[in-house]
Design an enzyme around this catalytic site. Structure first.
Site, PDB file in Angstrom:
ATOM      1  N   GLU A 165       1.350  -1.193  -0.253  1.00  0.00           N
ATOM      2  CA  GLU A 165       0.342   0.232   0.197  1.00  0.00           C
ATOM      3  C   GLU A 165       0.600   1.271   0.415  1.00  0.00           C
ATOM      4  O   GLU A 165       0.201   2.636  -0.205  1.00  0.00           O
ATOM      5  CB  GLU A 165      -1.008   0.040   1.654  1.00  0.00           C
ATOM      6  CG  GLU A 165      -1.630   0.552   1.027  1.00  0.00           C
ATOM      7  CD  GLU A 165      -2.561   0.947   2.444  1.00  0.00           C
ATOM      8  OE1 GLU A 165      -2.733   1.554   3.247  1.00  0.00           O
ATOM      9  OE2 GLU A 165      -4.031   0.458   2.067  1.00  0.00           O
ATOM     10  N   HIS A 196       5.839 -26.568   3.083  1.00  0.00           N
ATOM     11  CA  HIS A 196       4.996 -27.616   2.692  1.00  0.00           C
ATOM     12  C   HIS A 196       3.993 -27.274   1.779  1.00  0.00           C
ATOM     13  O   HIS A 196       3.052 -27.551   1.491  1.00  0.00           O
ATOM     14  CB  HIS A 196       4.312 -28.258   4.061  1.00  0.00           C
ATOM     15  CG  HIS A 196       5.283 -29.120   5.129  1.00  0.00           C
ATOM     16  ND1 HIS A 196       6.047 -30.341   4.816  1.00  0.00           N
ATOM     17  CD2 HIS A 196       5.910 -28.604   5.617  1.00  0.00           C
ATOM     18  CE1 HIS A 196       7.142 -30.072   5.864  1.00  0.00           C
ATOM     19  NE2 HIS A 196       6.920 -29.382   6.270  1.00  0.00           N
ATOM     20  N   LYS A 223     -13.619   1.765  -3.636  1.00  0.00           N
ATOM     21  CA  LYS A 223     -14.841   2.336  -2.897  1.00  0.00           C
ATOM     22  C   LYS A 223     -15.739   2.661  -3.596  1.00  0.00           C
ATOM     23  O   LYS A 223     -17.026   2.095  -2.900  1.00  0.00           O
ATOM     24  CB  LYS A 223     -14.544   3.016  -1.679  1.00  0.00           C
ATOM     25  CG  LYS A 223     -13.264   2.586  -0.854  1.00  0.00           C
ATOM     26  CD  LYS A 223     -12.310   3.286   0.430  1.00  0.00           C
ATOM     27  CE  LYS A 223     -11.477   2.639   0.390  1.00  0.00           C
ATOM     28  NZ  LYS A 223     -10.906   3.914   1.533  1.00  0.00           N
TER      29      LYS A 223
HETATM   30  O1  F6P Z   1      -8.788   1.444   2.150  1.00  0.00           O
HETATM   31  C1  F6P Z   1      -6.792   1.171   2.901  1.00  0.00           C
HETATM   32  C2  F6P Z   1      -7.243   2.352   3.701  1.00  0.00           C
HETATM   33  O2  F6P Z   1      -7.313   3.390   3.360  1.00  0.00           O
HETATM   34  C3  F6P Z   1      -6.303   2.049   4.496  1.00  0.00           C
HETATM   35  O3  F6P Z   1      -4.578   2.875   4.171  1.00  0.00           O
HETATM   36  C4  F6P Z   1      -6.319   2.080   6.163  1.00  0.00           C
HETATM   37  O4  F6P Z   1      -5.607   1.456   7.318  1.00  0.00           O
HETATM   38  C5  F6P Z   1      -7.630   1.166   5.794  1.00  0.00           C
HETATM   39  O5  F6P Z   1      -8.850   1.423   4.904  1.00  0.00           O
HETATM   40  C6  F6P Z   1      -8.798   1.793   7.037  1.00  0.00           C
HETATM   41  O6  F6P Z   1      -9.005   3.135   7.142  1.00  0.00           O
HETATM   42  P1  F6P Z   1      -9.643   3.498   8.746  1.00  0.00           P
HETATM   43  O7  F6P Z   1      -8.350   3.560   9.340  1.00  0.00           O
HETATM   44  O8  F6P Z   1      -9.474   4.664   8.264  1.00  0.00           O
HETATM   45  O9  F6P Z   1     -11.489   2.710   8.828  1.00  0.00           O
END
Ligand code: F6P
Length: 547
Positions: free
Chosen positions: A357, A388, A507
């Site tokens: 990431e 394994h 998203k």
């Molecule tokens: O979708 C990735 C992300 O933004 C990560 O970088 C982050 O750790 C995770 O989602 C959770 O985000 P949050 O803590 O804002 O729920």
């Protein structure tokens, strides 16, 4: 701006790599001094690079590349709260989270270290309240079970540390059961809820943004479960059964977590760098606040080492540069993380997020597309189990892979001979595998001349990282070592390791698909998605008719 792959230091490394073509680790490892020259120790850590395809010249040239890219300057920028996360105009100050009380670091006029200490103090108060059975559920009984609801950085780090350090749980914390719930589809929640008593269960909603749908969906389900079981008003349930760890207090309040049960972090803590903050509350509940602080101390020592040690002996710098060497000059694009210690089972998953990431990028800091490789595909598993599963590919596949072998040197002090023997067995396997990967058939005796399908090429490079022991302090240092390694690589590649725009668009697309799932008729999306929507609708309707 001249791209790094057009610079002098890069070109020299390319030429150097070409000169080394044909050299094999079996020959390089004949040099009896090689371990002395290419293993580096600091405090309780040993970084052995002698099974990498390098010579003295390689390290000199890699350090030359780091100098050319002004790594020293970037480290200073990072530590002095400059906005190194340029696309979001933020500093990246996770190191401040582990700085001891009394230090001074100003960021936008605020004393960051003092703020961090206050938030740790608030977390400690909540942890102690729970531990001393003073935090009561809706019917007055003390909390016994804690469920962390979070995903990505709000889960992977705390989960990994809780598993790694379980043996360090002090007696006074052992009556508390801790669970982690992440998956959006509710599978984990569905599994864990039936075994819990709602009246004695506390949920930590861990979300930096407090907008992550995965987490909010799980939190909503958990609250519905509590409401149904307790028949109590929602305000009382929110008050007694939810804590929020977040950088978005307004959103947490809107959802229902009262202010005094909110633990805060700041936008300058990246999600995947947040286990040191209040996001680490499950860790504090598992091993106690004193050992949580030990972990911070270990990380802080690694920060100091990274900031102050010349590159020639600087563990995160060397680890980062070796990665660059393998990826950009030896054309190796897969990286296996292989802990030979079951306690580190979650470490590869944690690193998957930290590395991919952070550095899975193809645009540089100036917004230009780059045409050299950045973060490789990284995965892993406990090494002895992986033997394994996927070691076949490491030993005989067509894909070159670089490996990190990680193990404590010492384990099971007074735990009995059998367990100590198991540790010896694990160590023997760790050393044997990296040896075979490096040496290949040359390890075999003359009368073991292999048929082609028993042939081992060898020459797969690996790093061995040994900790004296695995404990809160050394684990803190190990994690910080990898965090800084990621930063080193980002500087060489001229990318921003602290944003993650690549995960944002998905998203949004999911939100629009949710509407389509509810109303699939006449969907005008791509052919595949339209077909899948139809299929789902037909199956749902088919099931309804059957019932
Ligand atoms: O979708 C990735 C992300 O933004 C990560 O970088 C982050 O750790 C995770 O989602 C959770 O985000 P949050 O803590 O804002 O729920």
């Amino acid at each position: 701006m001249v791209a790094v792959d057009s610079t002098k230091a890069w070109t020299e490394l390319q030429q150097h790599a070409a000169q080394l073509t044909g050299s094999h680790l079996k020959d390089l490892l004949n040099d009896a001094q090689r371990f002395d020259r290419f293993s580096f120790s600091y405090d309780k850590y040993l970084l052995d690079l002698s099974k990498q395809r390098i010579n003295d010249e390689t390290l000199k040239k890699l350090i030359g590349l780091a100098d050319q890219q002004d790594l020293k300057g970037w480290i200073e920028r990072l530590f002095s709260a400059e906005k190194v996360n340029d696309s979001e105009q933020r500093a990246a100050l996770h190191m401040a989270l582990r700085q001891p009380a009394g230090g001074l670091l100003l960021h936008e006029g605020l004393d960051v270290v003092a703020n961090v200490q206050d938030s740790l103090q608030k977390m400690q108060a909540l942890v102690e309240q729970i531990q001393r059975a003073q935090w009561r559920g809706y019917d007055g009984r003390p909390i016994r079970s804690i469920v962390n609801i979070g995903v990505g950085g709000s889960s992977l780090g705390p989960l990994m540390v809780c598993e790694a350090l379980e043996q360090y749980a002090p007696d006074e914390m052992r009556h508390l059961d801790l669970y982690f719930v992440s998956s959006m589809d509710g599978s984990e929640l569905e599994k864990v809820l039936p075994s819990l008593d709602p009246a004695t269960t506390l949920f930590i909603v861990a979300s930096k943004t407090f907008t992550t749908v995965d987490t909010l969906a799980n939190a909503n389900t958990a609250r519905e479960w509590l409401l149904a079981a307790s028949k109590q008003p929602i305000e009382l349930i929110n008050q007694h059964h939810f804590v929020a760890a977040t950088a978005s207090p307004e959103a947490a309040l809107r959802w229902g977590v009262p202010e005094d049960h909110q633990l805060l972090l700041w936008d300058w803590v990246g999600g995947r760098y947040s286990l040191w903050s209040v996001i680490g509350m499950p860790i504090a509940l598992k091993i106690g606040m004193a050992q949580f602080r030990e972990m911070l101390h270990g990380a802080h020592k690694m920060d100091e080492h990274f900031r102050l040690t010349p590159f020639e002996n600087n563990l995160p710098v060397l680890l980062g540069l070796i990665g660059v060497w393998n990826i950009n000059f030896l054309d190796i694009h897969a990286h296996a993380i292989l802990p030979y210690d079951g306690r580190l089972a979650q470490f590869p998953a944690y690193l998957e997020q930290l590395e991919m990431e952070s550095n899975g990028k193809s645009v540089n800091r100036s917004g230009q597309r780059i045409d050299y490789r950045t973060c490789p595909v990284l995965w892993g598993q406990v090494g002895s189990n992986a033997q394994h599963a996927f070691y076949q590919l490491l030993h005989q596949g067509t894909e070159p892979v670089m490996c990190d072998f990680i193990s404590p040197a010492v384990r099971y002090g007074d735990d009995g001979e059998e367990l100590q023997e198991q540790h010896q067995l694990s160590l023997a396997n760790c050393l044997a595998q990296s040896r075979l990967l490096a040496l290949g058939d040359s390890m075999l005796t003359k009368d073991e001349v292999p048929s082609s399908y028993k042939h081992y090429d060898g020459n797969q490079p690996s790093t061995t990282l040994m900790l004296q022991t695995l404990d809160p302090e050394s684990l803190g240092g190990l994690i910080a070592l990898y965090e800084h390694k990621v930063f080193v690589q980002s500087v060489i590649w001229e990318i921003n390791p602290f944003d993650q725009w690549g995960v944002e668009q998905g998203k949004k697309v999911a939100t629009s698909l949710l509407e389509k799932l509810a109303q699939p008729e006449g969907s005008d999306l791509d052919a595949s998605t339209n077909g899948l929507l139809d299929y789902i609708q037909n199956q749902v309707q088919g099931m309804k008719h059957e019932n």
